[in-house]
Design a protein around this motif. Structure first.
Motif, mmCIF file in Angstrom:
data_model
loop_
_atom_site.group_PDB
_atom_site.id
_atom_site.type_symbol
_atom_site.label_atom_id
_atom_site.label_comp_id
_atom_site.label_asym_id
_atom_site.label_seq_id
_atom_site.Cartn_x
_atom_site.Cartn_y
_atom_site.Cartn_z
ATOM 1 N N HIS A 30 0.834 -1.198 0.000
ATOM 2 C CA HIS A 30 0.000 0.000 0.000
ATOM 3 C C HIS A 30 0.874 1.255 0.000
ATOM 4 O O HIS A 30 1.977 1.257 0.545
ATOM 5 N N THR A 31 0.362 2.313 -0.617
ATOM 6 C CA THR A 31 1.028 3.608 -0.577
ATOM 7 C C THR A 31 0.688 4.239 0.765
ATOM 8 O O THR A 31 -0.479 4.316 1.140
ATOM 9 N N VAL A 32 1.718 4.699 1.498
ATOM 10 C CA VAL A 32 1.499 5.215 2.850
ATOM 11 C C VAL A 32 2.004 6.652 2.960
ATOM 12 O O VAL A 32 3.101 6.970 2.524
ATOM 13 N N LEU A 33 1.177 7.488 3.556
ATOM 14 C CA LEU A 33 1.550 8.839 3.950
ATOM 15 C C LEU A 33 1.464 8.854 5.469
ATOM 16 O O LEU A 33 0.529 8.292 6.037
ATOM 17 N N ALA A 34 2.425 9.486 6.124
ATOM 18 C CA ALA A 34 2.463 9.446 7.582
ATOM 19 C C ALA A 34 2.552 10.851 8.165
ATOM 20 O O ALA A 34 3.329 11.676 7.696
ATOM 21 N N ILE A 35 1.745 11.080 9.202
ATOM 22 C CA ILE A 35 1.748 12.354 9.907
ATOM 23 C C ILE A 35 1.876 12.051 11.393
ATOM 24 O O ILE A 35 1.120 11.231 11.934
ATOM 25 N N GLY A 36 2.839 12.698 12.039
ATOM 26 C CA GLY A 36 3.060 12.466 13.456
ATOM 27 C C GLY A 36 3.601 13.705 14.144
ATOM 28 O O GLY A 36 3.761 14.758 13.521
ATOM 29 N N GLN A 37 3.906 13.572 15.416
ATOM 30 C CA GLN A 37 4.423 14.691 16.198
ATOM 31 C C GLN A 37 5.867 15.020 15.846
ATOM 32 O O GLN A 37 6.273 16.173 15.898
ATOM 33 N N ASN A 38 6.637 13.997 15.513
ATOM 34 C CA ASN A 38 8.060 14.184 15.237
ATOM 35 C C ASN A 38 8.417 13.650 13.854
ATOM 36 O O ASN A 38 7.843 12.670 13.401
#
Length: 121
Positions: free
Chosen positions: A31-39
């Motif tokens: 799967h194509t993944v985009l990631a958003i997090g605190q750091n």
């Protein structure tokens, strides 16, 4: 298996966290993944962004944020128009369920890791 473009909201580089495991498993399954997090950081070749990034053609947003932290992303999630939002254990949020329903977005209370492992993703 169809590639389902997925956003991991609450991404982390900490290997003992479920968001970290989910990113790895999503990539492993193609799967194509985009990631958003605190750091910032990187997991399985996926860059973690600390600010909202433009989203297009998103199939799934999988949440790893508690309900209080989700509020900052309500508009972002709705504007992304994903097919579904997965509420992993600990992220259940009736307020967001209602908002999604009003915008014809499916709210799914499930575990991304279990769905991927059992080929139900």
């Amino acid at each position: 298996m169809k590639n389902k473009k997925t956003v991991v909201l609450g991404a982390t580089t900490k290997p003992d966290r479920y968001a970290f495991l989910a990113i790895n498993k999503l990539v492993e399954k193609g799967h194509t993944v985009l990631a958003i997090g605190q750091n910032t950081g990187e997991v399985a070749g996926v860059k973690i962004h600390t600010k909202a990034i433009p989203l297009k053609n998103i199939d799934t947003i999988t949440l790893y944020l508690n309900p209080a932290r989700q509020r900052d992303y309500y508009n972002y999630i709705v504007e992304a128009k994903p097919r579904r939002v997965i509420f992993n254990p600990g992220t259940e949020n009736p307020e967001l369920y209602q908002l999604l329903e009003l915008n014809n977005i499916k709210a799914e209370v499930a575990c991304t890791l279990v769905l991927l492992t059992t080929n139900q993703y």
